[in-house]
Design a protein around this motif. Structure first.
Motif, PDB file in Angstrom:
ATOM      1  N   CYS A   1      29.403  48.904  46.324  1.00 43.89           N
ATOM      2  CA  CYS A   1      30.572  49.888  45.858  1.00 43.89           C
ATOM      3  C   CYS A   1      31.102  50.903  47.188  1.00 43.89           C
ATOM      4  CB  CYS A   1      29.699  50.500  45.266  1.00 43.89           C
ATOM      5  SG  CYS A   1      29.212  50.913  43.410  1.00 43.89           S
ATOM      6  N   HIS A   2      30.049  50.564  48.174  1.00 45.99           N
ATOM      7  CA  HIS A   2      30.552  50.255  49.608  1.00 45.99           C
ATOM      8  C   HIS A   2      32.088  49.630  50.312  1.00 45.99           C
ATOM      9  CE1 HIS A   2      29.765  52.239  53.566  1.00 45.99           C
ATOM     10  NE2 HIS A   2      29.875  51.047  53.515  1.00 45.99           N
ATOM     11  N   PHE A   3      31.226  48.720  49.715  1.00 44.39           N
ATOM     12  CA  PHE A   3      32.495  47.668  49.931  1.00 44.39           C
ATOM     13  C   PHE A   3      33.617  47.855  49.650  1.00 44.39           C
ATOM     14  CE2 PHE A   3      35.346  43.759  49.563  1.00 44.39           C
ATOM     15  CZ  PHE A   3      34.927  42.380  50.936  1.00 44.39           C
ATOM     16  N   ILE A   4      33.802  48.352  47.697  1.00 45.89           N
ATOM     17  CA  ILE A   4      35.220  48.466  47.393  1.00 45.89           C
ATOM     18  C   ILE A   4      35.436  49.548  48.064  1.00 45.89           C
ATOM     19  CG2 ILE A   4      36.535  49.314  45.311  1.00 45.89           C
ATOM     20  CD1 ILE A   4      34.563  46.879  43.931  1.00 45.89           C
ATOM     21  N   GLU A   5      35.041  50.746  48.019  1.00 45.39           N
ATOM     22  CA  GLU A   5      35.367  51.628  48.849  1.00 45.39           C
ATOM     23  C   GLU A   5      36.027  52.311  50.286  1.00 45.39           C
ATOM     24  OE1 GLU A   5      31.808  54.446  48.554  1.00 45.39           O
ATOM     25  OE2 GLU A   5      32.939  55.849  46.641  1.00 45.39           O
ATOM     26  N   ILE A   6      35.552  51.249  50.977  1.00 44.09           N
ATOM     27  CA  ILE A   6      35.933  51.319  52.892  1.00 44.09           C
ATOM     28  C   ILE A   6      37.789  50.180  51.892  1.00 44.09           C
ATOM     29  CG2 ILE A   6      35.754  49.743  54.657  1.00 44.09           C
ATOM     30  CD1 ILE A   6      32.825  50.404  54.479  1.00 44.09           C
ATOM     31  N   HIS A   7      37.038  49.461  51.986  1.00 46.24           N
ATOM     32  CA  HIS A   7      38.563  48.660  51.055  1.00 46.24           C
ATOM     33  C   HIS A   7      39.773  49.077  50.757  1.00 46.24           C
ATOM     34  CE1 HIS A   7      37.646  44.333  53.773  1.00 46.24           C
ATOM     35  NE2 HIS A   7      37.167  45.174  53.225  1.00 46.24           N
ATOM     36  N   LEU A   8      39.074  50.250  49.524  1.00 41.88           N
ATOM     37  CA  LEU A   8      40.275  51.720  49.176  1.00 41.88           C
ATOM     38  C   LEU A   8      40.869  52.110  50.346  1.00 41.88           C
ATOM     39  CD1 LEU A   8      38.829  51.983  45.895  1.00 41.88           C
ATOM     40  CD2 LEU A   8      40.632  50.757  45.737  1.00 41.88           C
ATOM     41  N   GLU A   9      39.924  52.641  50.707  1.00 44.00           N
ATOM     42  CA  GLU A   9      40.623  53.474  52.390  1.00 44.00           C
ATOM     43  C   GLU A   9      41.778  53.340  52.908  1.00 44.00           C
ATOM     44  OE1 GLU A   9      36.522  55.241  53.805  1.00 44.00           O
ATOM     45  OE2 GLU A   9      36.177  55.854  51.980  1.00 44.00           O
ATOM     46  N   LEU A  10      40.669  51.844  53.539  1.00 41.83           N
ATOM     47  CA  LEU A  10      41.594  50.939  54.344  1.00 41.83           C
ATOM     48  C   LEU A  10      42.957  50.659  53.586  1.00 41.83           C
ATOM     49  CD1 LEU A  10      39.386  48.239  55.596  1.00 41.83           C
ATOM     50  CD2 LEU A  10      40.728  50.907  57.045  1.00 41.83           C
ATOM     51  N   GLY A  11      43.322  50.964  52.422  1.00 40.66           N
ATOM     52  CA  GLY A  11      44.462  50.466  51.703  1.00 40.66           C
ATOM     53  C   GLY A  11      44.853  48.929  51.145  1.00 40.66           C
ATOM     54  N   SER A  12      43.410  48.322  50.844  1.00 41.00           N
ATOM     55  CA  SER A  12      43.602  46.744  50.806  1.00 41.00           C
ATOM     56  C   SER A  12      43.396  46.953  49.005  1.00 41.00           C
ATOM     57  CB  SER A  12      42.415  46.003  51.570  1.00 41.00           C
ATOM     58  OG  SER A  12      42.049  46.443  53.212  1.00 41.00           O
ATOM     59  N   VAL A  13      44.062  45.636  48.938  1.00 43.94           N
ATOM     60  CA  VAL A  13      44.028  45.598  46.806  1.00 43.94           C
ATOM     61  C   VAL A  13      42.882  44.366  47.708  1.00 43.94           C
ATOM     62  CG1 VAL A  13      45.473  44.547  45.615  1.00 43.94           C
ATOM     63  CG2 VAL A  13      46.406  45.620  47.464  1.00 43.94           C
ATOM     64  N   ILE A  14      42.075  44.641  46.421  1.00 44.81           N
ATOM     65  CA  ILE A  14      40.642  44.509  46.193  1.00 44.81           C
ATOM     66  C   ILE A  14      40.897  42.815  44.890  1.00 44.81           C
ATOM     67  CG2 ILE A  14      38.554  43.994  45.841  1.00 44.81           C
ATOM     68  CD1 ILE A  14      38.409  47.349  47.357  1.00 44.81           C
ATOM     69  N   LEU A  15      40.372  41.932  44.871  1.00 44.47           N
ATOM     70  CA  LEU A  15      39.723  41.176  43.848  1.00 44.47           C
ATOM     71  C   LEU A  15      38.743  40.973  43.233  1.00 44.47           C
ATOM     72  CD1 LEU A  15      40.569  38.905  40.879  1.00 44.47           C
ATOM     73  CD2 LEU A  15      41.349  37.003  43.241  1.00 44.47           C
ATOM     74  N   VAL A  16      38.016  41.336  42.565  1.00 42.90           N
ATOM     75  CA  VAL A  16      36.694  41.072  41.907  1.00 42.90           C
ATOM     76  C   VAL A  16      36.657  39.965  41.507  1.00 42.90           C
ATOM     77  CG1 VAL A  16      34.412  41.990  41.032  1.00 42.90           C
ATOM     78  CG2 VAL A  16      36.440  43.584  42.631  1.00 42.90           C
ATOM     79  N   PHE A  17      35.827  38.914  41.807  1.00 41.40           N
ATOM     80  CA  PHE A  17      35.867  37.618  40.065  1.00 41.40           C
ATOM     81  C   PHE A  17      34.567  36.791  40.504  1.00 41.40           C
ATOM     82  CE2 PHE A  17      36.330  36.126  44.568  1.00 41.40           C
ATOM     83  CZ  PHE A  17      36.533  34.732  44.904  1.00 41.40           C
ATOM     84  N   SER A  18      34.347  36.445  39.170  1.00 38.92           N
ATOM     85  CA  SER A  18      33.096  35.483  38.803  1.00 38.92           C
ATOM     86  C   SER A  18      33.694  34.275  38.626  1.00 38.92           C
ATOM     87  CB  SER A  18      32.171  36.160  37.834  1.00 38.92           C
ATOM     88  OG  SER A  18      32.958  36.194  37.448  1.00 38.92           O
ATOM     89  N   THR A  19      33.319  32.499  38.289  1.00 37.55           N
ATOM     90  CA  THR A  19      33.652  31.317  37.901  1.00 37.55           C
ATOM     91  C   THR A  19      34.726  31.552  37.017  1.00 37.55           C
ATOM     92  OG1 THR A  19      31.160  30.727  38.583  1.00 37.55           O
ATOM     93  CG2 THR A  19      32.597  29.545  37.213  1.00 37.55           C
ATOM     94  N   MET A  20      35.000  32.537  35.972  1.00 36.22           N
ATOM     95  CA  MET A  20      35.065  33.057  34.561  1.00 36.22           C
ATOM     96  C   MET A  20      35.714  34.177  34.433  1.00 36.22           C
ATOM     97  SD  MET A  20      35.185  29.716  33.452  1.00 36.22           S
ATOM     98  CE  MET A  20      35.548  29.595  31.726  1.00 36.22           C
ATOM     99  N   GLY A  21      34.925  35.178  35.270  1.00 40.66           N
ATOM    100  CA  GLY A  21      35.623  36.025  35.093  1.00 40.66           C
ATOM    101  C   GLY A  21      35.313  37.625  34.143  1.00 40.66           C
ATOM    102  N   ILE A  22      34.728  36.604  33.504  1.00 42.32           N
ATOM    103  CA  ILE A  22      34.159  37.434  32.378  1.00 42.32           C
ATOM    104  C   ILE A  22      32.445  37.976  32.395  1.00 42.32           C
ATOM    105  CG2 ILE A  22      33.102  37.134  29.443  1.00 42.32           C
ATOM    106  CD1 ILE A  22      35.117  34.246  29.717  1.00 42.32           C
ATOM    107  N   SER A  23      31.747  37.759  32.980  1.00 50.91           N
ATOM    108  CA  SER A  23      30.004  38.242  32.520  1.00 50.91           C
ATOM    109  C   SER A  23      29.879  38.995  33.511  1.00 50.91           C
ATOM    110  CB  SER A  23      29.279  37.097  32.298  1.00 50.91           C
ATOM    111  OG  SER A  23      27.919  38.014  32.231  1.00 50.91           O
TER     112      SER A  23
END
Length: 163
Positions: A79-101
């Motif tokens: 949560c902290h990582f995502i918040e910091i990058h949102l504050e910096l104006g970054s676009v974030i991709l959250v992913f896993s192998t299949m993107g399902i679980s």
């Protein structure tokens, strides 16, 4: 032939800010460029060519896609990582192998934290964005515990067949 070449893009969770995808999408330079991805959250055992030499833009949560996987110790940092990058104006991709679980569990945890909302409400939102979302049972149980951390009590009944 065309269908084989078809590469779907990650789904938008927060328009233009957070995307949810799979490992193949995370490794595709065209997807990265088109969506202006500047930070990655990799919730898988796999490693890839992400931000070589710039560890600040990659959070790698190495957990298996299994019922033994424990994402709980990583949720605050996630949560902290995502918040910091949102504050910096970054676009974030959250992913896993299949993107399902695993990546879906990470997104759910973040939304619960950000909006101080129940697992049920976050689940309904992510399900609208990604219909084939399916965190495994162990991750759902951990999200239920996360709900208790966020809201002070378990509110969502994870025994409901919906989960």
């Amino acid at each position: 032939m065309e269908l084989d070449a078809f590469q779907p893009y990650p789904v938008e969770i927060m328009p233009g800010r957070i995307y949810l995808g799979n490992f193949k999408q995370a490794c595709d330079p065209k997807v990265q460029k088109d969506l202006k991805i500047k930070a990655h959250v990799n919730v898988s055992m796999e490693t890839g060519p992400f931000f070589v030499g710039d560890a600040d833009k990659l959070l790698h949560i190495q957990i298996e896609d299994s019922l033994e996987a424990n994402i709980s110790p990583f949720l605050r940092h996630l949560c902290h990582f995502i918040e910091i990058h949102l504050e910096l104006g970054s676009v974030i991709l959250v992913f896993s192998t299949m993107g399902i679980s695993r990546s879906c569990a990470a997104i759910l945890a973040y939304l619960m934290h950000r909006n101080e909302q129940t697992l049920k409400r976050s689940w309904a939102y992510v399900k609208k964005c990604k219909n084939n979302m399916r965190p495994n049972r162990a991750l759902v149980a951990q999200l239920s515990e996360w709900e208790k951390v966020i809201l002070g009590d378990v509110i969502t009944d994870i025994l409901d067949p919906l989960y």
